[in-house]
Every structure is written in C-alpha cells, then in structure tokens.
Design a protein around this motif. Structure first.
Motif, PDB file in Angstrom:
ATOM      1  N   VAL A 453       0.830  -1.310  -0.028  1.00 39.76           N
ATOM      2  CA  VAL A 453      -0.213   0.058   0.232  1.00 39.76           C
ATOM      3  C   VAL A 453       0.965   1.283   0.015  1.00 39.76           C
ATOM      4  O   VAL A 453       0.642   2.321  -0.744  1.00 39.76           O
ATOM      5  N   ALA A 454       1.991   1.114   0.749  1.00 34.76           N
ATOM      6  CA  ALA A 454       2.754   2.417   0.874  1.00 34.76           C
ATOM      7  C   ALA A 454       3.376   2.667  -0.630  1.00 34.76           C
ATOM      8  O   ALA A 454       4.016   3.986  -0.803  1.00 34.76           O
ATOM      9  N   GLN A 455       3.378   1.833  -1.540  1.00 36.08           N
ATOM     10  CA  GLN A 455       4.221   1.952  -2.764  1.00 36.08           C
ATOM     11  C   GLN A 455       2.943   2.035  -3.855  1.00 36.08           C
ATOM     12  O   GLN A 455       3.582   2.238  -5.334  1.00 36.08           O
ATOM     13  N   LEU A 456       1.823   1.995  -3.611  1.00 35.06           N
ATOM     14  CA  LEU A 456       0.845   1.681  -4.499  1.00 35.06           C
ATOM     15  C   LEU A 456       0.542   3.021  -5.481  1.00 35.06           C
ATOM     16  O   LEU A 456       0.309   2.566  -6.903  1.00 35.06           O
ATOM     17  N   ASP A 457       0.693   3.926  -5.152  1.00 35.77           N
ATOM     18  CA  ASP A 457       0.969   5.459  -6.078  1.00 35.77           C
ATOM     19  C   ASP A 457       1.641   5.077  -7.307  1.00 35.77           C
ATOM     20  O   ASP A 457       1.472   5.584  -8.415  1.00 35.77           O
ATOM     21  N   ARG A 458       3.013   4.358  -7.155  1.00 39.46           N
ATOM     22  CA  ARG A 458       3.507   4.206  -8.279  1.00 39.46           C
ATOM     23  C   ARG A 458       3.326   3.292  -9.353  1.00 39.46           C
ATOM     24  O   ARG A 458       3.226   3.534 -10.529  1.00 39.46           O
ATOM     25  N   GLY A 459       2.021   2.362  -9.107  1.00 37.39           N
ATOM     26  CA  GLY A 459       1.471   1.582  -9.957  1.00 37.39           C
ATOM     27  C   GLY A 459       0.407   2.377 -10.806  1.00 37.39           C
ATOM     28  O   GLY A 459       0.096   2.015 -11.900  1.00 37.39           O
ATOM     29  N   PHE A 460       0.110   3.736 -10.476  1.00 36.79           N
ATOM     30  CA  PHE A 460      -0.594   4.514 -11.401  1.00 36.79           C
ATOM     31  C   PHE A 460       0.091   5.422 -12.145  1.00 36.79           C
ATOM     32  O   PHE A 460      -0.425   5.824 -13.259  1.00 36.79           O
ATOM     33  N   VAL A 461       1.432   5.781 -11.905  1.00 39.17           N
ATOM     34  CA  VAL A 461       2.084   6.788 -12.786  1.00 39.17           C
ATOM     35  C   VAL A 461       3.105   5.888 -13.701  1.00 39.17           C
ATOM     36  O   VAL A 461       2.960   6.387 -14.613  1.00 39.17           O
ATOM     37  N   ARG A 462       3.867   5.143 -13.000  1.00 43.61           N
ATOM     38  CA  ARG A 462       4.883   4.735 -13.997  1.00 43.61           C
ATOM     39  C   ARG A 462       4.954   3.073 -13.957  1.00 43.61           C
ATOM     40  O   ARG A 462       5.702   2.366 -13.071  1.00 43.61           O
ATOM     41  N   PRO A 463       3.986   2.413 -14.623  1.00 40.09           N
ATOM     42  CA  PRO A 463       3.731   0.750 -14.683  1.00 40.09           C
ATOM     43  C   PRO A 463       5.088   0.221 -15.081  1.00 40.09           C
ATOM     44  O   PRO A 463       5.745   0.597 -16.103  1.00 40.09           O
ATOM     45  N   THR A 464       5.232  -0.891 -14.444  1.00 44.22           N
ATOM     46  CA  THR A 464       6.318  -1.630 -14.598  1.00 44.22           C
ATOM     47  C   THR A 464       6.045  -2.983 -15.459  1.00 44.22           C
ATOM     48  O   THR A 464       6.937  -3.594 -15.944  1.00 44.22           O
ATOM     49  N   TYR A 465       4.646  -3.141 -15.628  1.00 45.53           N
ATOM     50  CA  TYR A 465       4.223  -4.130 -16.603  1.00 45.53           C
ATOM     51  C   TYR A 465       2.818  -3.733 -17.281  1.00 45.53           C
ATOM     52  O   TYR A 465       2.357  -2.689 -16.664  1.00 45.53           O
ATOM     53  N   PRO A 466       2.467  -4.019 -18.300  1.00 50.30           N
ATOM     54  CA  PRO A 466       1.545  -3.318 -19.365  1.00 50.30           C
ATOM     55  C   PRO A 466       0.393  -2.959 -18.532  1.00 50.30           C
ATOM     56  O   PRO A 466      -0.294  -2.201 -18.623  1.00 50.30           O
ATOM     57  N   ALA A 467      -0.285  -3.929 -17.799  1.00 46.89           N
ATOM     58  CA  ALA A 467      -1.468  -4.043 -17.184  1.00 46.89           C
ATOM     59  C   ALA A 467      -1.550  -3.303 -15.829  1.00 46.89           C
ATOM     60  O   ALA A 467      -2.581  -3.362 -14.967  1.00 46.89           O
ATOM     61  N   GLN A 468      -0.434  -2.863 -15.329  1.00 48.12           N
ATOM     62  CA  GLN A 468      -0.208  -2.440 -13.907  1.00 48.12           C
ATOM     63  C   GLN A 468      -1.399  -1.156 -13.632  1.00 48.12           C
ATOM     64  O   GLN A 468      -1.693  -1.187 -12.337  1.00 48.12           O
ATOM     65  N   VAL A 469      -1.434  -0.390 -14.567  1.00 48.71           N
ATOM     66  CA  VAL A 469      -2.309   0.881 -14.050  1.00 48.71           C
ATOM     67  C   VAL A 469      -3.911   0.399 -13.709  1.00 48.71           C
ATOM     68  O   VAL A 469      -4.249   0.337 -12.560  1.00 48.71           O
ATOM     69  N   PRO A 470      -4.570  -0.483 -14.691  1.00 48.64           N
ATOM     70  CA  PRO A 470      -5.589  -1.059 -14.342  1.00 48.64           C
ATOM     71  C   PRO A 470      -5.704  -1.918 -13.162  1.00 48.64           C
ATOM     72  O   PRO A 470      -6.676  -2.131 -12.453  1.00 48.64           O
ATOM     73  N   VAL A 471      -4.665  -2.871 -13.014  1.00 46.75           N
ATOM     74  CA  VAL A 471      -4.470  -3.632 -11.733  1.00 46.75           C
ATOM     75  C   VAL A 471      -4.522  -2.931 -10.742  1.00 46.75           C
ATOM     76  O   VAL A 471      -4.865  -3.270  -9.622  1.00 46.75           O
TER      77      VAL A 471
END
Ligand SMILES: [Zn+2]
Length: 727
Positions: A453-471
């Motif tokens: 949870v403390a790093q969840l913001d990163r999944g919205f801004v700079r995805p490290t895999y293609p589906a990371q934003v929707p995930v």
C-alpha cells in the motif's frame, strides 16, 4: 580509406572540444539569467564557419528552423559524430518532435553504445509518457558519465513523480555534489517544500542568487502540483513563473491548459494564443485551442448544483439521464461524506474521444474515460465508445467521488486513495457497476505483483508491466472495500481527513487503522486471496475449457455446450466480456427452445455486470415472452446507463413502462426516442401522446398528436385519439 576516416574523426574531436567551450560560455550566461549577454554571445557564434556552432547559436536565439538546418549540415559533415546527433535530437525534443528525436538518439547509440547524452535523450523521451524505462535509461546515462548532472536531476524528478521523496532527495543531493549550481535539482527541492505546504523554502533564494529570472523553479512546482491534482495551486505557480520570465512558453501553455481545466476558458485562450503566435505550438497548445473553438458546438445547462456541457447533437437525449444521475450522486455523497459542495459541479461530455483526450494531455495513467479537476469533470459520451464497452453512469459516480474527496482534502490526497475510493463507490451504487475481477488482475495475484500500500501510487504513474495501471485501480478499490468492511465506512472518512493534513500513506494506515503498513498488506492480501482463491486457482483450467466451449458452440453441439458451460461457468463467474459462458449457454438453451433457462443465464450475466447491448435486449425480449414485463423493463433500463443511443431500446422500454402503468417512465423513454430523430416521427409522437394522456397531461398529449399528424396527415390512430381528447 581507413586512415583517412580515422584522421577526420580525430580532427572532429579537437574542433569539438574547442567549440564546446565556446557554446558552454553562451549557455552559462543564459543559465545565469544574463539573457541579453547570452543573446550577444549566440549572435557572435551565429556567424561561425562551423555549422554545428551555428546550430547551437540559432537554437540559443530561439531561431529553431535555422538551428534545425544547421544541425542537418553539421551531421552531414560529421556523420560519425554522436554528439551532434544528440544535440540535434534535443532540439527536436524541445520542439515537439519526440519520434525523430528518439531516432537521432538511437543513431548516436549506434555510433557509441554508451553515449551518456543519447541515453539521457531517450530517458527524456520515455519520461514524457511516464514510461518505466525512463528510470533505467537515466540510470544508465548517469553510470556512463558520473558528472552528468542532468541525468541525476531527471532521476530526482522521476522519483518525485513516483511519490518517492527519499529517492528524490538523494538524487538531488548527487546532482548538487557534482555541481552546486544544479538549478533543476534545487527546483525539485523547492517543489518538495511547496508540496508539503512549506512556503518559505531556502532553495528559492539559492536559485535566484544564481539566476534571478529562473521562472522554471515555479514551473516545476506548477507541474508537480498539477500531477498531484492541485490545479488551482498549480495555476498560481505557473503565473509566478511567468512573472519572472514571460517568455517561458511551456509554462504559459501549461497555464492555459490548466485554466481550461478550471473552466476559465477566456483567459486560457489568451495565453494559448500568445504561445501559438510566438511559435510555441506543442500538441497541448494546438489541441487545446482547437478544443476551445469546438466549444461553440456545446450547450451549457445550469441547475442549482450542476452545470452540464453537452454537444448540441446529443443534448436532448442525454440531458435528462445525466442530470438525474448527477443529482442522485451529489445527494448521496453529500450525506456519505458529510459535506456540502460550495459550488455547482461542471460536467463536460465529449462525443469525440479525441476532444476528451485533450483534457488529459500530460497526465499519467491508462486511457481514461473521465477525469476530475476539482469542481469540473470531463468525460467521454457514451456515443464516443463502442456500445457496451462503457458504463457512463458509473463513470459519473467515479468522477463525482473525486470531486468530493479532492474538495474535502483540498486536493491533498495520494492518487491510490482517491482512485480507490472512486472505484469503491462505483460498486457501492450497484454491485453490477464497477470493475470485475479481470484476467489481468488474476495474473497479477498469481504472480504476486500487487504493490504494498505504501508504494501503490507508483502503479498508477509509472507501470512496470503493461496492465499495472488497471490492476492498481482494482487493488486500490479492493483496499477501500476491505477497510469499509473491517472498520466501517466512517474509517474511510477519517482517512480522508488525515490525508487532508498531508499525512503520508504509512502514517495514515498506522494512525487510523492501528497497523504497520506491512501488517496491513499482509491482512489485506489474505482477505483478497480468500475471496478470489477459487477463480485464481482454476483460471488456467477455465481458460482452456472456455476455448473448447467456443468450439462446441461454433459447431452447434448444444447439449455439450450446456453440459460443459455449466461445469465451468462458476470457476470464474466474473467473466462477462466477449466470449463469456453465459452467452454461450443462453444461445444453446434457445436452440433447444428452453426460454426460461436462456433468460436465467442472461439474467445472471446482467447481474454480474454483463453489458453487451445485444445480449441485454435479447434478455428483455425473452422476459417479455415469459410474461415478466417488470423484469424485462429492468433489463432494458440497464442499457440506458451503457448505450442510450438506441431507438429500439427507448421504444420498447417506453411501451413496457406504459403497459405497466408507469406513465412518467414512458414519457421519458418516448422523449429519448424522439431526441434520436427516428424515421417514423408520427409513431413516436403518437406514443408520447399516449403516455401524456396516461399521465393526464392532456395539453401535451394533444400537442404531440398534432405533431404526429403533421408528420403523417392520414395517420388514423392519431386522428382518433385527438378526436377523443378534443371532446
Ligand atoms: Zn479516477
């Protein structure tokens, strides 16, 4: 041949280091804000015999076209000079041509595979799209040249975009250790103070002591405030940037774009036009001006708490549905969030997806459907998307949740939480709304790719895999669902108020939930896994058998479809996209003339969130045949939230409402039918007249009978009814 070539290269090297010093001299003057001296320096350079020097000179004088030509000449003379290509690429990147810039950086890397400038150039290109490889490339550049300040500055900026302040401070420190005059590193540090509501940052004076007109420091802050959805503050900072240096066109363009987001269109236009006439024609500038021009095609409708901006071609159809839904959402949220909005919410609805995209330029994240800028919301119209792919009403509720959460926190809320709340709210309105457990999420759970949870913001801004934003959207929504279940809705409100005080995610989790973030992650994951275990475990098997099922359906082996479909349907009940089990089953039951079973499958499909208009209409028809008119109307009613651009939908729903004695419902549907300008105008007016008569609104009934007769003078049923109503 070989010797000659090497000699040329050697000579280029010497002349380059000499010329490099001359260019650096001019650049240093402009870096210090001594702009007229810098201009004189560049003017001297502009008459040089070396095309590379002329290129740098014209660039410094903002004569970009000539600079471009001179770079072309320089590269022709020194085709093996990687540096020329890198500089030319940087010019093109600055002048809105990232594709060609990237090719030049690649060409430079083909000459020198570790060229720090080329690596940095590619990192900058990637950073424009919030690509993860920006970080990798910038790190490579910093490694290739440990004195490259810009690479460190970029790493600091990227870290701050990822909401990783520790790393940002570290990288700024490294940049400043290389050069105590690293202005952009200091600008990042100043920005971090401003983001944390510390207005008196010591970094500002340090910057202005070096360059008293360094408006970029405010522009950097403006950009980060906007990225953090603090639009009004962002606008304030862009204004300050321009006070220091009115020729910062990028800042002026951003000011224009963000004024538009706040609904201040006239002032926005002034700034954007100024950019345009001064040859600053970035995609954002040009597209925003085009969008402003297209506003003449929109109609603005105001009520006490809403402002709707709808395209004139669909205003009649959409207004009643949208206005009702907006008001319902506002009413619900005012109670839920225990607050009242201070001004009306403006919602713009774009039938052309490209127009909507202009509103989200420069923002990270997936291809969005809606966006909220505080009290104003922009979204796609249902007509902008493939029928069945877009639930406009859940988007309204999603964006309205942002309006409330942003307002309640004065826009001081991490991205994951505001998105999580919005996704949570979609499902709270109706379990049919909101997102299903998608194959991407299942894979992310299987591969343990969910973020702490403390790093969840990163999944919205700079995805490290293609589906990371929707995930990440899904995960954030589930976190809010989990908190609401374990601690109650009130706890989400308490968290909103903690975030408003600029507390970080770990602080809020610890203070409000009484758990260390790691412990929270552990419990949340255990809960999520328990709820999804069956589907996650059977996913591979389901996937394989679904393909076989599709084959059976294609070969019309209906008994087998029914047997196999029933066996696999509940392995992954959330799957309602194309090629789902429910529709295969319904088709097979119908082939065997078992209408009740077919209807039951499609009802299951709809109640889980299936939205294919053809399937929902089939369901309604079956229910009608089974004499379940109320359920048939409910099935069709769902489509109004998905794709109301459908004459047949409104005609049938109107008829069902009328026969069920729901005259007001019928009036609404027949009005929607008329708004779509059906070919058979007479029949549509006649239907509406009947609905008005049922509602005892006889004047309106007569009016529409006259309109029916105007369209078809010999229309007997209308004549008959009119006679009845006249006497
Ligand atoms: Zn959102």
């Amino acid at each position: 041949m070989r010797i000659k070539h090497n000699l040329l290269f050697f000579l280029c090297g010497i002349s380059f280091s000499l010329s490099g010093a001359v260019v650096e001299n001019c650049r240093d003057l402009s870096r210090r804000g001594r702009l007229s001296e810098a201009a004189r320096c560049y003017e001297k350079l502009a008459v040089s015999r070396d095309p590379y020097l002329r290129a740098e000179a014209f660039w410094g004088l903002q004569r970009y076209q000539e600079a471009n030509e001179q770079f072309r000449a320089a590269v022709k003379l020194g085709p093996k000079n990687a540096y020329y290509k890198v500089r030319w690429g940087r010019l093109l990147l600055e002048r809105f041509n990232p594709q060609e810039a990237a090719s030049l950086f690649e060409e430079a890397l083909a000459i020198d595979k570790n060229h720090p400038g080329a690596l940095l150039g590619l990192a900058l290109v990637a950073s424009e799209n919030f690509e993860n490889k920006a970080v990798e490339l910038a790190e490579k550049a910093a490694l290739a040249d440990p004195t490259l300040v810009e690479a460190r500055e970029l790493l600091a900026r990227l870290a701050l975009e990822d909401n990783n302040p520790q790393k940002a401070i570290e990288e700024c420190g490294k940049a400043l250790a290389i050069s105590p005059q690293a202005l952009d590193a200091m600008a990042i540090r100043a920005t971090m103070d401003w983001l944390n509501d510390r207005p008196d940052t010591p970094w500002l004076n340090r910057i202005l002591a070096i360059n008293p007109v360094y408006g970029e420091v405010y522009a950097t802050a403006g950009r980060f405030l906007v990225l953090n959805r603090r639009y009004e503050e962002g606008v304030r900072f862009y204004r300050k940037a321009l006070e220091l240096n009115p020729r910062l066109w990028e800042a002026r363009s951003e000011l224009g774009v963000n004024l538009m987001r706040l609904g201040l269109d006239q002032e926005a236009r002034t700034h954007l036009e100024l950019c345009y006439t001064n040859d600053y024609r970035s995609a954002a500038t040009v597209n925003s001006l085009r969008l402003l021009d297209s506003y003449k095609n929109f109609v603005t409708l105001k009520s006490d708490n809403t402002i709707l901006k709808l395209h004139k071609k669909e205003v009649e159809l959409l207004r009643p549905y949208l206005e009702a839904e907006l008001k319902r959402a506002i009413r619900t949220y005012e109670q839920k969030y225990k607050m009242r909005l201070a001004q009306p919410v403006q919602v713009e609805v774009y039938p052309d997806h490209e127009d909507f995209v202009v509103r989200t330029l420069g923002m990270p994240g997936l291809e969005a459907l809606g966006v909220s800028f505080g009290y104003s919301v922009a979204m796609d119209s249902p007509s902008a998307r493939r029928p069945g792919s877009f639930h406009w009403a859940s988007t309204v509720w999603h964006e309205l949740s942002h309006v409330f959460v942003l307002t309640a926190t004065r826009h001081r809320v991490p991205r994951w939480f505001t998105e999580g709340m919005a996704v949570h709210e979609e499902t709270a309105v109706s379990p049919e709304w909101g997102d299903r457990l998608s194959p991407n999420v299942i894979l992310a759970i299987q591969e343990k790719r969910l973020l702490p949870v403390a790093q969840l913001d990163r999944g919205f801004v700079r995805p490290t895999y293609p589906a990371q934003v929707p995930v990440s959207y899904f995960q954030a929504g589930q976190i809010c669902d989990y908190i609401a279940r374990q601690w109650g809705d009130e706890k989400l409100l308490d968290m909103i108020h903690s975030f408003a005080q600029l507390k970080t995610t770990p602080e809020v989790v610890e203070q409000q939930l009484g758990l260390k973030p790691e412990e929270f992650d552990r419990r949340f994951l255990a809960w999520l896994k328990a709820g999804t275990r069956k589907t996650v475990q059977s996913f591979a098997e389901w996937n394989k058998r679904l393909h076989a099922l599709a084959q059976l359906a294609a070969s019309a082996k209906y008994d087998e479809v029914i047997r196999e479909g029933r066996a696999i349907r509940d392995l992954y009940p959330d799957y309602v996209e194309a090629g789902n089990v429910y529709e295969f089953l319904a088709e097979a039951y119908l082939a065997k003339n078992d209408k009740a079973a077919a209807a039951a499958e499609l009802e299951r499909y709809a109640s889980i969130g299936g939205r294919n208009p053809a399937a929902l209409k089939k369901l309604a028809a079956l229910l009608e045949e089974l004499d379940r008119k109320k359920d048939a109307a409910a099935a069709l009613h769902r489509l109004n939230y998905v794709y109301p651009m459908d004459e047949e939908l409104h005609r049938r729903l109107g008829d069902l409402c009328l026969s069920a004695g729901n005259a007001q419902g019928a009036i609404g549907e027949y009005q929607a039918l008329l708004a779509l300008k059906p070919l058979d105008q007479a029949a549509a007016h006649f239907s509406l007249a009947k609905a008005y008569r049922a509602a005892n609104q006889l004047d309106q009934a007569r009016e529409h009978l006259l309109l029916a007769l105007e369209a078809a003078p010999g229309y007997k049923p209308a004549q008959k009814l009119l006679l009845e109503l006249v006497h």
